[in-house]
Motif scaffolding. Structure first.
Motif, PDB file in Angstrom:
ATOM      1  N   ALA A 149      60.830 -17.825  31.139  1.00 47.98           N
ATOM      2  CA  ALA A 149      60.516 -16.896  30.050  1.00 47.98           C
ATOM      3  C   ALA A 149      59.121 -17.252  29.559  1.00 47.98           C
ATOM      4  O   ALA A 149      58.945 -18.230  28.831  1.00 47.98           O
ATOM      5  N   ASN A 150      58.130 -16.485  29.982  1.00 48.25           N
ATOM      6  CA  ASN A 150      56.733 -16.787  29.675  1.00 48.25           C
ATOM      7  C   ASN A 150      56.099 -15.644  28.889  1.00 48.25           C
ATOM      8  O   ASN A 150      56.208 -14.486  29.276  1.00 48.25           O
ATOM      9  N   LEU A 151      55.422 -16.002  27.816  1.00 46.91           N
ATOM     10  CA  LEU A 151      54.721 -15.031  26.986  1.00 46.91           C
ATOM     11  C   LEU A 151      53.248 -15.380  26.877  1.00 46.91           C
ATOM     12  O   LEU A 151      52.858 -16.546  27.028  1.00 46.91           O
ATOM     13  N   VAL A 152      52.446 -14.368  26.572  1.00 46.38           N
ATOM     14  CA  VAL A 152      51.010 -14.533  26.351  1.00 46.38           C
ATOM     15  C   VAL A 152      50.686 -13.909  25.000  1.00 46.38           C
ATOM     16  O   VAL A 152      51.098 -12.776  24.722  1.00 46.38           O
ATOM     17  N   LEU A 153      49.953 -14.647  24.166  1.00 50.66           N
ATOM     18  CA  LEU A 153      49.497 -14.146  22.866  1.00 50.66           C
ATOM     19  C   LEU A 153      47.987 -14.065  22.882  1.00 50.66           C
ATOM     20  O   LEU A 153      47.301 -15.061  23.125  1.00 50.66           O
ATOM     21  N   ALA A 155      44.452 -11.272  21.352  1.00 48.92           N
ATOM     22  CA  ALA A 155      44.029 -10.357  20.298  1.00 48.92           C
ATOM     23  C   ALA A 155      44.743  -9.009  20.400  1.00 48.92           C
ATOM     24  O   ALA A 155      44.923  -8.329  19.380  1.00 48.92           O
ATOM     25  N   GLN A 156      45.174  -8.607  21.578  1.00 46.91           N
ATOM     26  CA  GLN A 156      45.873  -7.327  21.745  1.00 46.91           C
ATOM     27  C   GLN A 156      47.344  -7.410  21.353  1.00 46.91           C
ATOM     28  O   GLN A 156      47.997  -6.392  21.168  1.00 46.91           O
ATOM     29  N   GLY A 157      47.906  -8.608  21.273  1.00 46.28           N
ATOM     30  CA  GLY A 157      49.307  -8.736  20.894  1.00 46.28           C
ATOM     31  C   GLY A 157      50.052  -9.745  21.731  1.00 46.28           C
ATOM     32  O   GLY A 157      49.476 -10.685  22.278  1.00 46.28           O
ATOM     33  N   LEU A 158      51.352  -9.513  21.872  1.00 44.55           N
ATOM     34  CA  LEU A 158      52.256 -10.393  22.583  1.00 44.55           C
ATOM     35  C   LEU A 158      52.786  -9.641  23.791  1.00 44.55           C
ATOM     36  O   LEU A 158      53.229  -8.498  23.680  1.00 44.55           O
ATOM     37  N   ARG A 159      52.735 -10.275  24.961  1.00 36.91           N
ATOM     38  CA  ARG A 159      53.224  -9.627  26.185  1.00 36.91           C
ATOM     39  C   ARG A 159      53.869 -10.688  27.087  1.00 36.91           C
ATOM     40  O   ARG A 159      53.630 -11.883  26.935  1.00 36.91           O
ATOM     41  N   GLN A 160      54.672 -10.199  28.013  1.00 40.43           N
ATOM     42  CA  GLN A 160      55.299 -11.103  28.985  1.00 40.43           C
ATOM     43  C   GLN A 160      54.260 -11.559  29.995  1.00 40.43           C
ATOM     44  O   GLN A 160      53.444 -10.764  30.459  1.00 40.43           O
ATOM     45  N   GLY A 161      54.289 -12.839  30.303  1.00 39.89           N
ATOM     46  CA  GLY A 161      53.316 -13.407  31.243  1.00 39.89           C
ATOM     47  C   GLY A 161      53.856 -13.527  32.627  1.00 39.89           C
ATOM     48  O   GLY A 161      54.973 -13.334  32.934  1.00 39.89           O
TER      49      GLY A 161
END
Length: 161
Positions: A149-153, A155-161
């Motif tokens: 379960a990987n996420l990226v934060l 300036a555009q927001g939060l998304r799955q990595g």
């Protein structure tokens, strides 16, 4: 048949024997995946972030904590020697990484909320995302399924990595 003919026939038959037996799969690494939601902050956004708090809810259970952020790195191939010894080193890549440990991690959807403080002390925008962890067999099906379960934060927001 002469001795040379017999030797050639035996050599040819011996080379066929391994093809008659099923190959055993390569051994599995002695590692286990930690039940975490990982967060990456790209180098382009690192200077905007002072601290990050994450909440993740899966299957009716929620976990929340301030993430300890660590510098990220990339592997740099240093090549191989003539005798086949290969090496690599790591180099900082400017990213930050943190992990939120969960009691368990399944392939059920996760509701994630990320908040925190900016470098200037103001609040970061609260970002939410519902995503599904990914399952894969990186070492072959005989070694079991690994769930990430990987996420990226950024300036555009939060998304799955």
């Amino acid at each position: 048949m002469g001795k040379i003919g017999l030797a050639v026939t035996l050599a040819a038959m011996t080379s066929l024997i391994p093809g008659c037996y099923p190959e055993s799969p390569p051994p599995c690494p002695a590692i286990a995946m930690a039940p975490v939601v990982s967060l990456t902050i790209p180098a382009s956004y690192v200077d905007s972030v002072k601290s990050v708090r994450m909440k993740a809810c899966q299957d009716g259970t929620c976990t929340e904590d301030v993430l300890e952020l660590f510098p990220g790195s990339v592997a740099i191939d240093q090549g191989c020697s003539p005798d086949g010894v290969c090496s690599a080193t790591s180099s900082p890549d400017g990213t930050l990484h943190g992990s939120l440990f969960l009691p368990t991690l399944t392939e059920s959807p996760i509701d994630a909320t990320v908040s925190g403080s900016a470098a200037d002390g103001t609040a970061l925008p609260v970002r939410t995302l519902t995503f599904t962890p990914k399952g894969d067999y990186p070492y072959g099906e005989h070694c079991g399924r690994f769930i990430t379960a990987n996420l990226v934060l950024d300036a555009q927001g939060l998304r799955q990595g």
